[in-house]
Design a protein around this motif. Structure first.
Motif, PDB file in Angstrom:
ATOM      1  N   GLU A  13      37.331  22.232  41.094  1.00 61.78           N
ATOM      2  CA  GLU A  13      36.257  21.781  41.334  1.00 61.78           C
ATOM      3  C   GLU A  13      35.168  22.745  40.537  1.00 61.78           C
ATOM      4  OE1 GLU A  13      36.402  19.296  45.414  1.00 61.78           O
ATOM      5  OE2 GLU A  13      36.631  21.635  45.336  1.00 61.78           O
ATOM      6  N   VAL A  14      35.376  24.079  40.869  1.00 63.22           N
ATOM      7  CA  VAL A  14      34.383  24.857  40.174  1.00 63.22           C
ATOM      8  C   VAL A  14      34.313  24.697  38.744  1.00 63.22           C
ATOM      9  CG1 VAL A  14      33.582  27.450  40.052  1.00 63.22           C
ATOM     10  CG2 VAL A  14      34.234  26.494  42.259  1.00 63.22           C
ATOM     11  N   HIS A  15      35.434  24.731  38.119  1.00 60.50           N
ATOM     12  CA  HIS A  15      35.871  24.896  36.802  1.00 60.50           C
ATOM     13  C   HIS A  15      35.233  23.460  36.034  1.00 60.50           C
ATOM     14  CE1 HIS A  15      37.311  24.795  32.743  1.00 60.50           C
ATOM     15  NE2 HIS A  15      38.028  23.632  32.938  1.00 60.50           N
ATOM     16  N   GLN A  16      35.406  22.366  36.894  1.00 57.03           N
ATOM     17  CA  GLN A  16      34.391  20.897  36.250  1.00 57.03           C
ATOM     18  C   GLN A  16      33.229  21.116  36.260  1.00 57.03           C
ATOM     19  OE1 GLN A  16      36.270  17.872  38.683  1.00 57.03           O
ATOM     20  NE2 GLN A  16      38.361  18.111  37.634  1.00 57.03           N
ATOM     21  N   ILE A  17      32.640  21.899  37.360  1.00 51.16           N
ATOM     22  CA  ILE A  17      31.131  22.051  37.490  1.00 51.16           C
ATOM     23  C   ILE A  17      30.479  22.964  36.383  1.00 51.16           C
ATOM     24  CG2 ILE A  17      29.127  22.764  38.829  1.00 51.16           C
ATOM     25  CD1 ILE A  17      31.047  21.558  41.157  1.00 51.16           C
ATOM     26  N   THR A  18      31.281  24.043  36.331  1.00 46.07           N
ATOM     27  CA  THR A  18      30.783  25.365  35.531  1.00 46.07           C
ATOM     28  C   THR A  18      31.210  25.326  34.117  1.00 46.07           C
ATOM     29  OG1 THR A  18      32.569  26.655  36.081  1.00 46.07           O
ATOM     30  CG2 THR A  18      30.403  26.458  37.621  1.00 46.07           C
ATOM     31  N   HIS A  19      32.506  24.717  33.811  1.00 51.78           N
ATOM     32  CA  HIS A  19      33.149  24.927  32.420  1.00 51.78           C
ATOM     33  C   HIS A  19      33.385  26.242  32.122  1.00 51.78           C
ATOM     34  CE1 HIS A  19      32.415  20.739  31.939  1.00 51.78           C
ATOM     35  NE2 HIS A  19      31.263  20.867  32.066  1.00 51.78           N
ATOM     36  N   ILE A  20      33.480  27.298  33.262  1.00 54.69           N
ATOM     37  CA  ILE A  20      33.799  28.656  32.924  1.00 54.69           C
ATOM     38  C   ILE A  20      35.359  28.749  33.109  1.00 54.69           C
ATOM     39  CG2 ILE A  20      33.803  30.882  34.007  1.00 54.69           C
ATOM     40  CD1 ILE A  20      31.217  30.289  35.367  1.00 54.69           C
ATOM     41  N   ASP A  21      36.002  29.585  32.173  1.00 58.12           N
ATOM     42  CA  ASP A  21      37.650  29.798  32.076  1.00 58.12           C
ATOM     43  C   ASP A  21      38.032  29.695  33.225  1.00 58.12           C
ATOM     44  OD1 ASP A  21      39.880  31.593  31.666  1.00 58.12           O
ATOM     45  OD2 ASP A  21      39.321  30.950  29.412  1.00 58.12           O
ATOM     46  N   PRO A  22      39.179  28.984  33.385  1.00 60.04           N
ATOM     47  CA  PRO A  22      40.059  29.059  34.733  1.00 60.04           C
ATOM     48  C   PRO A  22      40.436  30.380  34.998  1.00 60.04           C
ATOM     49  CG  PRO A  22      40.519  27.015  33.503  1.00 60.04           C
ATOM     50  CD  PRO A  22      39.567  27.714  32.520  1.00 60.04           C
ATOM     51  N   TRP A  23      41.110  31.360  34.094  1.00 63.01           N
ATOM     52  CA  TRP A  23      41.206  32.395  34.389  1.00 63.01           C
ATOM     53  C   TRP A  23      40.313  33.394  35.052  1.00 63.01           C
ATOM     54  CZ3 TRP A  23      40.042  37.384  33.027  1.00 63.01           C
ATOM     55  CH2 TRP A  23      40.828  38.514  33.483  1.00 63.01           C
ATOM     56  N   PHE A  24      39.145  33.313  34.527  1.00 62.24           N
ATOM     57  CA  PHE A  24      38.213  34.070  35.092  1.00 62.24           C
ATOM     58  C   PHE A  24      37.769  33.679  36.426  1.00 62.24           C
ATOM     59  CE2 PHE A  24      33.471  35.043  35.724  1.00 62.24           C
ATOM     60  CZ  PHE A  24      33.530  36.372  35.520  1.00 62.24           C
ATOM     61  N   LEU A  25      37.742  32.387  36.680  1.00 62.46           N
ATOM     62  CA  LEU A  25      37.420  31.868  37.986  1.00 62.46           C
ATOM     63  C   LEU A  25      38.461  32.241  38.980  1.00 62.46           C
ATOM     64  CD1 LEU A  25      36.187  28.047  37.124  1.00 62.46           C
ATOM     65  CD2 LEU A  25      34.859  30.302  37.954  1.00 62.46           C
ATOM     66  N   SER A  26      39.852  32.184  38.559  1.00 62.23           N
ATOM     67  CA  SER A  26      41.128  32.658  39.590  1.00 62.23           C
ATOM     68  C   SER A  26      40.697  33.918  40.012  1.00 62.23           C
ATOM     69  CB  SER A  26      42.234  32.360  38.833  1.00 62.23           C
ATOM     70  OG  SER A  26      42.434  33.423  37.842  1.00 62.23           O
ATOM     71  N   GLN A  27      40.147  34.833  39.060  1.00 60.85           N
ATOM     72  CA  GLN A  27      40.030  36.416  39.402  1.00 60.85           C
ATOM     73  C   GLN A  27      38.856  36.224  40.334  1.00 60.85           C
ATOM     74  OE1 GLN A  27      42.282  38.712  38.092  1.00 60.85           O
ATOM     75  NE2 GLN A  27      42.996  36.643  37.290  1.00 60.85           N
ATOM     76  N   ILE A  28      37.518  35.613  40.216  1.00 59.43           N
ATOM     77  CA  ILE A  28      36.622  35.598  41.261  1.00 59.43           C
ATOM     78  C   ILE A  28      37.076  35.109  42.583  1.00 59.43           C
ATOM     79  CG2 ILE A  28      34.341  34.510  41.699  1.00 59.43           C
ATOM     80  CD1 ILE A  28      34.245  36.582  39.528  1.00 59.43           C
ATOM     81  N   LYS A  29      37.987  33.857  42.708  1.00 58.88           N
ATOM     82  CA  LYS A  29      38.591  33.590  43.676  1.00 58.88           C
ATOM     83  C   LYS A  29      39.307  34.319  44.618  1.00 58.88           C
ATOM     84  CE  LYS A  29      40.531  29.332  45.842  1.00 58.88           C
ATOM     85  NZ  LYS A  29      41.189  30.129  46.821  1.00 58.88           N
ATOM     86  N   GLU A  30      40.210  35.169  43.802  1.00 57.31           N
ATOM     87  CA  GLU A  30      40.915  36.071  44.497  1.00 57.31           C
ATOM     88  C   GLU A  30      40.087  37.058  45.196  1.00 57.31           C
ATOM     89  OE1 GLU A  30      44.277  39.600  43.409  1.00 57.31           O
ATOM     90  OE2 GLU A  30      44.055  37.731  41.983  1.00 57.31           O
ATOM     91  N   ILE A  31      38.892  37.444  44.547  1.00 56.76           N
ATOM     92  CA  ILE A  31      38.100  38.598  45.153  1.00 56.76           C
ATOM     93  C   ILE A  31      37.517  37.959  46.370  1.00 56.76           C
ATOM     94  CG2 ILE A  31      35.994  39.899  44.911  1.00 56.76           C
ATOM     95  CD1 ILE A  31      36.643  40.341  41.951  1.00 56.76           C
ATOM     96  N   VAL A  32      37.107  36.587  46.304  1.00 58.55           N
ATOM     97  CA  VAL A  32      36.437  36.025  47.300  1.00 58.55           C
ATOM     98  C   VAL A  32      37.533  35.882  48.508  1.00 58.55           C
ATOM     99  CG1 VAL A  32      35.337  33.785  48.400  1.00 58.55           C
ATOM    100  CG2 VAL A  32      34.841  34.888  46.169  1.00 58.55           C
ATOM    101  N   ASP A  33      38.637  35.537  48.364  1.00 57.10           N
ATOM    102  CA  ASP A  33      39.681  35.184  49.383  1.00 57.10           C
ATOM    103  C   ASP A  33      39.882  36.693  49.963  1.00 57.10           C
ATOM    104  OD1 ASP A  33      40.018  32.820  48.547  1.00 57.10           O
ATOM    105  OD2 ASP A  33      41.890  32.993  47.374  1.00 57.10           O
TER     106      ASP A  33
END
Length: 72
Positions: A13-33
């Motif tokens: 969902e975040v990727h579809q909205i932002t078009h940011i690289d999924p690898w980078f988003l997964s790193q951010i999500k890991e930090i948030v978790d």
């Protein structure tokens, strides 16, 4: 992005909205978790003396926090 993950948005969902690289988003999500797991573990603990109040933390909350850091 971090707020979106904290509110329950999925990586896709975040990727579809932002078009940011999924690898980078997964790193951010890991930090948030990890932050959410630590926050859950710290509920009821005073910052100055956590070791003295550790007995007030529910075992399941502590296990989730340790799992988030891959600690046992």
């Amino acid at each position: 992005m971090g707020d979106a993950f904290a509110q329950g948005f999925s990586l896709d969902e975040v990727h579809q909205i932002t078009h940011i690289d999924p690898w980078f988003l997964s790193q951010i999500k890991e930090i948030v978790d990890i932050e959410l797991a630590v926050d859950t573990c710290q509920v009821g603990l005073e910052f100055k003396q956590p070791r003295d109040r550790l007995h007030e933390v529910e075992p399941d909350d502590l296990k989730r926090a340790l799992d988030a850091f891959n600690l046992e």
